[in-house]
Design a protein around this motif. Structure first.
Motif, PDB file in Angstrom:
ATOM      1  N   LEU A 365     -28.681 -34.683 -12.480  1.00  0.00           N
ATOM      2  CA  LEU A 365     -27.633 -33.762 -12.031  1.00  0.00           C
ATOM      3  C   LEU A 365     -26.543 -33.615 -13.087  1.00  0.00           C
ATOM      4  N   LYS A 366     -26.147 -34.725 -13.701  1.00  0.00           N
ATOM      5  CA  LYS A 366     -25.138 -34.666 -14.765  1.00  0.00           C
ATOM      6  C   LYS A 366     -25.620 -33.797 -15.924  1.00  0.00           C
ATOM      7  N   ARG A 367     -26.876 -33.945 -16.276  1.00  0.00           N
ATOM      8  CA  ARG A 367     -27.441 -33.170 -17.378  1.00  0.00           C
ATOM      9  C   ARG A 367     -27.377 -31.671 -17.074  1.00  0.00           C
ATOM     10  N   VAL A 368     -27.707 -31.297 -15.855  1.00  0.00           N
ATOM     11  CA  VAL A 368     -27.665 -29.891 -15.459  1.00  0.00           C
ATOM     12  C   VAL A 368     -26.237 -29.358 -15.491  1.00  0.00           C
ATOM     13  N   ILE A 369     -25.298 -30.127 -14.938  1.00  0.00           N
ATOM     14  CA  ILE A 369     -23.892 -29.710 -14.903  1.00  0.00           C
ATOM     15  C   ILE A 369     -23.360 -29.503 -16.324  1.00  0.00           C
ATOM     16  N   GLU A 370     -23.676 -30.423 -17.202  1.00  0.00           N
ATOM     17  CA  GLU A 370     -23.211 -30.310 -18.586  1.00  0.00           C
ATOM     18  C   GLU A 370     -23.861 -29.128 -19.291  1.00  0.00           C
ATOM     19  N   ALA A 371     -25.148 -28.902 -19.034  1.00  0.00           N
ATOM     20  CA  ALA A 371     -25.863 -27.808 -19.695  1.00  0.00           C
ATOM     21  C   ALA A 371     -25.284 -26.449 -19.328  1.00  0.00           C
ATOM     22  N   HIS A 372     -24.761 -26.339 -18.098  1.00  0.00           N
ATOM     23  CA  HIS A 372     -24.223 -25.061 -17.633  1.00  0.00           C
ATOM     24  C   HIS A 372     -22.707 -24.974 -17.778  1.00  0.00           C
ATOM     25  N   GLY A 373     -22.103 -26.022 -18.307  1.00  0.00           N
ATOM     26  CA  GLY A 373     -20.661 -26.003 -18.515  1.00  0.00           C
ATOM     27  C   GLY A 373     -19.869 -25.914 -17.225  1.00  0.00           C
ATOM     28  N   ALA A 374     -20.423 -26.416 -16.143  1.00  0.00           N
ATOM     29  CA  ALA A 374     -19.728 -26.367 -14.852  1.00  0.00           C
ATOM     30  C   ALA A 374     -18.602 -27.397 -14.824  1.00  0.00           C
ATOM     31  N   PRO A 375     -17.442 -27.047 -14.286  1.00  0.00           N
ATOM     32  CA  PRO A 375     -16.327 -28.008 -14.183  1.00  0.00           C
ATOM     33  C   PRO A 375     -16.506 -28.936 -12.983  1.00  0.00           C
ATOM     34  N   TRP A 376     -17.658 -29.575 -12.912  1.00  0.00           N
ATOM     35  CA  TRP A 376     -18.050 -30.443 -11.804  1.00  0.00           C
ATOM     36  C   TRP A 376     -18.301 -31.849 -12.353  1.00  0.00           C
ATOM     37  N   HIS A 377     -18.501 -32.816 -11.425  1.00  0.00           N
ATOM     38  CA  HIS A 377     -18.898 -34.150 -11.859  1.00  0.00           C
ATOM     39  C   HIS A 377     -19.778 -34.801 -10.807  1.00  0.00           C
ATOM     40  N   VAL A 378     -20.368 -35.930 -11.176  1.00  0.00           N
ATOM     41  CA  VAL A 378     -21.300 -36.664 -10.314  1.00  0.00           C
ATOM     42  C   VAL A 378     -20.782 -38.091 -10.143  1.00  0.00           C
ATOM     43  N   CYS A 389     -17.805 -30.446  -6.807  1.00  0.00           N
ATOM     44  CA  CYS A 389     -17.579 -29.149  -7.453  1.00  0.00           C
ATOM     45  C   CYS A 389     -16.157 -29.041  -8.003  1.00  0.00           C
ATOM     46  N   ALA A 390     -15.740 -30.061  -8.737  1.00  0.00           N
ATOM     47  CA  ALA A 390     -14.414 -30.123  -9.348  1.00  0.00           C
ATOM     48  C   ALA A 390     -14.469 -31.191 -10.428  1.00  0.00           C
ATOM     49  N   PRO A 391     -13.535 -31.146 -11.375  1.00  0.00           N
ATOM     50  CA  PRO A 391     -13.492 -32.207 -12.378  1.00  0.00           C
ATOM     51  C   PRO A 391     -13.168 -33.557 -11.738  1.00  0.00           C
ATOM     52  N   GLY A 392     -13.509 -34.625 -12.407  1.00  0.00           N
ATOM     53  CA  GLY A 392     -13.238 -35.963 -11.889  1.00  0.00           C
ATOM     54  C   GLY A 392     -12.863 -36.914 -13.015  1.00  0.00           C
ATOM     55  N   PRO A 393     -12.713 -38.192 -12.686  1.00  0.00           N
ATOM     56  CA  PRO A 393     -12.904 -38.770 -11.357  1.00  0.00           C
ATOM     57  C   PRO A 393     -11.728 -38.527 -10.426  1.00  0.00           C
ATOM     58  N   LEU A 394     -11.987 -38.643  -9.121  1.00  0.00           N
ATOM     59  CA  LEU A 394     -10.954 -38.501  -8.107  1.00  0.00           C
ATOM     60  C   LEU A 394     -10.348 -39.869  -7.815  1.00  0.00           C
ATOM     61  N   ILE A 451     -30.381 -23.071  -9.413  1.00  0.00           N
ATOM     62  CA  ILE A 451     -29.218 -22.511  -8.724  1.00  0.00           C
ATOM     63  C   ILE A 451     -28.044 -22.339  -9.684  1.00  0.00           C
ATOM     64  N   LEU A 452     -27.767 -23.365 -10.461  1.00  0.00           N
ATOM     65  CA  LEU A 452     -26.641 -23.265 -11.390  1.00  0.00           C
ATOM     66  C   LEU A 452     -26.897 -22.259 -12.503  1.00  0.00           C
ATOM     67  N   THR A 453     -28.161 -22.026 -12.834  1.00  0.00           N
ATOM     68  CA  THR A 453     -28.490 -20.999 -13.821  1.00  0.00           C
ATOM     69  C   THR A 453     -28.003 -19.636 -13.352  1.00  0.00           C
ATOM     70  N   GLU A 454     -28.128 -19.370 -12.054  1.00  0.00           N
ATOM     71  CA  GLU A 454     -27.637 -18.112 -11.506  1.00  0.00           C
ATOM     72  C   GLU A 454     -26.113 -18.099 -11.383  1.00  0.00           C
ATOM     73  N   LEU A 455     -25.543 -19.217 -10.925  1.00  0.00           N
ATOM     74  CA  LEU A 455     -24.104 -19.245 -10.682  1.00  0.00           C
ATOM     75  C   LEU A 455     -23.285 -19.302 -11.970  1.00  0.00           C
ATOM     76  N   PHE A 456     -23.865 -19.867 -13.033  1.00  0.00           N
ATOM     77  CA  PHE A 456     -23.174 -19.972 -14.323  1.00  0.00           C
ATOM     78  C   PHE A 456     -24.022 -19.283 -15.393  1.00  0.00           C
ATOM     79  N   PRO A 457     -24.090 -17.965 -15.399  1.00  0.00           N
ATOM     80  CA  PRO A 457     -24.956 -17.261 -16.350  1.00  0.00           C
ATOM     81  C   PRO A 457     -24.410 -17.367 -17.772  1.00  0.00           C
ATOM     82  N   GLY A 458     -25.318 -17.193 -18.725  1.00  0.00           N
ATOM     83  CA  GLY A 458     -24.886 -17.141 -20.116  1.00  0.00           C
ATOM     84  C   GLY A 458     -24.651 -18.485 -20.742  1.00  0.00           C
ATOM     85  N   THR A 459     -25.076 -19.575 -20.042  1.00  0.00           N
ATOM     86  CA  THR A 459     -24.882 -20.907 -20.630  1.00  0.00           C
ATOM     87  C   THR A 459     -26.211 -21.478 -21.116  1.00  0.00           C
TER      88      THR A 459
END
Length: 459
Positions: A365-378, A389-394, A451-459
């Motif tokens: 999951l971390k690999r996918v998030i990083e590949a798409h540049g999503a501001p998320w964490h695991v 679905c937000a930067p972390g840690p909380l 899913i993230l490929t669609e939500l974060f296009p162009g990454t």
């Protein structure tokens, strides 16, 4: 990049809505038997569901399950689904583990309830101490009940009225814990059904990872017990900072309060729960959900000195109902399933498999998030994994609440289900069971990537 007001969790809102609408239609169109069954039989239930939280799933209507085995669920439309929700921890060791199923079959021939112990009860008590430490045990049906009873004991032995909980905590549906912080002050949570009492008379609230706020509450002399999860799990998962739990233990001792550790969710941490893995020292220990392999069961235990103090109180109190206990708790089916789970299911080998799989899932999951540049964490705690679905840690409950993005989470949940993967409906929680296979984990990671490929296009 979309303008801030046009995006949520880094996703363009128009793109998110398009995906959400499509996934919702796809789910509804693919389940004609489920829709027909609900239309034919759901009307007898209040709001068309047997339990209100069945409406919390983000799909247009709930799945209707035909069967479950291991880490797979099959619905009545014939879809086989990789189950990472696992009954929100209730089936963390897989659906119907064979030793538990065998114990149920055997006990069913001997009676279901009779308000007396069995030989299995004696062995279950021994196994509880072996697994979780030196406590004097009692059985309840749910962790909510176990926490409620533990709080009565804490108030009895300390003579104090209040429990200290953390903002955003999870302790089942115990009334006393339904408080939150608002502008730094404790208040009753809004939205509680039929709430008439002022819960601040029985509870105080602090922020997780904030020992100064804990000590300020304890200095009032009103706190009977600190009730906490080792890790906050009610919204977006929050890990304890180094020294936090040692600080809680020291402050509770200093100010004469009891420390109650509720492992209802954090039993995922490893053999013996977070308490054993990380060397915590509670006065009262609570665990439920999966402790009997999915049979409704919880246990709560008192350290020997607390048990001695409580028995002394109990011997001197006026005769009458204690307000503790339910008729069907500590029934022989619970004893049988508890013994089977502790002896044959909740093993070091099982946890080793779960840890390895959860690390595979977390890394993927971390690999996918990083590949798409999503501001998320695991975040991972043993077998429990969450994407947030937000930067972390909380750091605390306030930050966890702000990181919760229902519209994004609902879209991802439904999209994952349409690709054969089920995660928990209340947040982005996933569990790896002893029955979970590598290929199931890899399918979930691949679906997440799609899913993230669609939500974060162009990454």
């Amino acid at each position: 990049m979309p303008k801030p007001q046009e995006s949520v969790a880094g996703i363009d809102r128009a793109r998110l809505k398009k995906a959400a609408d499509r996934e919702s239609r796809r789910f509804a169109a693919s389940r004609p038997k489920t829709r027909a069954a609900l239309e034919a039989g759901a009307d007898a239930w209040l709001d068309s569901v047997p339990m209100h939280w069945m409406k919390d799933w983000p799909m247009p209507f709930p799945m209707v399950v035909d069967r479950a085995e291991g880490a797979r669920i099959t619905d009545i439309d014939g879809y086989g689904i990789d189950d990472f929700c696992l009954g929100d921890t209730g089936s963390m060791f897989g659906h119907s583990p064979e030793p538990v199923a065998r114990a149920i079959r055997k006990q069913a021939r001997r009676g279901l309830t009779y308000m007396l112990p069995t030989r299995a009860a004696m062995e279950a008590g021994r196994l509880l101490t072996e697994r979780f430490g030196e406590f004097k045990w009692q059985i309840a049906t749910t962790a909510t009940d176990a926490n409620r009873f533990a709080l009565r004991v804490a108030r009895a032995v300390t003579g104090r009225p209040k429990v200290l909980v953390f903002n955003g905590c999870y302790h089942g549906t115990v009334d006393d814990t339904m408080v939150e912080l608002s502008n730094g002050k404790t208040r009753t949570r809004p939205g509680l059904t039929g709430q008439v009492a002022d819960l601040t008379q029985a509870a105080a609230c602090a922020e997780f990872n904030d020992l100064a706020s804990v000590e300020a509450a304890l200095k009032t002399g009103e706190i009977a017990a600190i009730l906490t999860e080792p890790v906050m799990t009610n919204s977006c998962m929050v890990l304890p900072e180094p020294g936090f739990h040692d600080g809680l233990r020291a402050l509770a001792t200093k100010h004469g309060a009891l420390l109650i550790i509720d492992e209802t969710h954090t039993i995922s941490s490893g053999l013996g729960g977070y308490t054993a893995v990380h060397g915590l020292d509670p006065d009262i220990f609570v665990v439920g959900k999966c402790v009997a392999g999915g049979m409704p069961t919880a246990v709560w235990g008192l350290r020997p000195q607390v048990a001695k103090d409580y028995l002394a109180f109990n011997a001197g109190r006026p005769s009458g109902h204690s307000g503790m206990g339910t008729t069907l708790s500590a029934n022989p089916m619970q004893f049988a399933c508890l013994q089977a789970t502790l002896a044959e299911v909740m093993t070091a080998e099982a946890y080793a498999h779960m840890e390895k799989g959860a690390e595979r899932l977390s890394t993927g999951l971390k690999r996918v998030i990083e590949a798409h540049g999503a501001p998320w964490h695991v975040v991972r705690v043993g077998a429990r994994v969450e994407f947030i679905c937000a930067p972390g840690p909380l750091r605390n409950g306030t930050e966890a609440s702000m990181a919760h993005v229902p519209e994004v989470e609902a879209t991802v949940h439904t999209a994952l289900l349409n690709r054969g993967c089920l995660i928990a409906p209340f947040h982005n929680m996933m569990l790896v069971s002893p029955a979970t296979k590598k290929r199931q984990i890899d399918r979930l990671v691949a679906a997440f990537d799609e899913i993230l490929t669609e939500l974060f296009p162009g990454t």
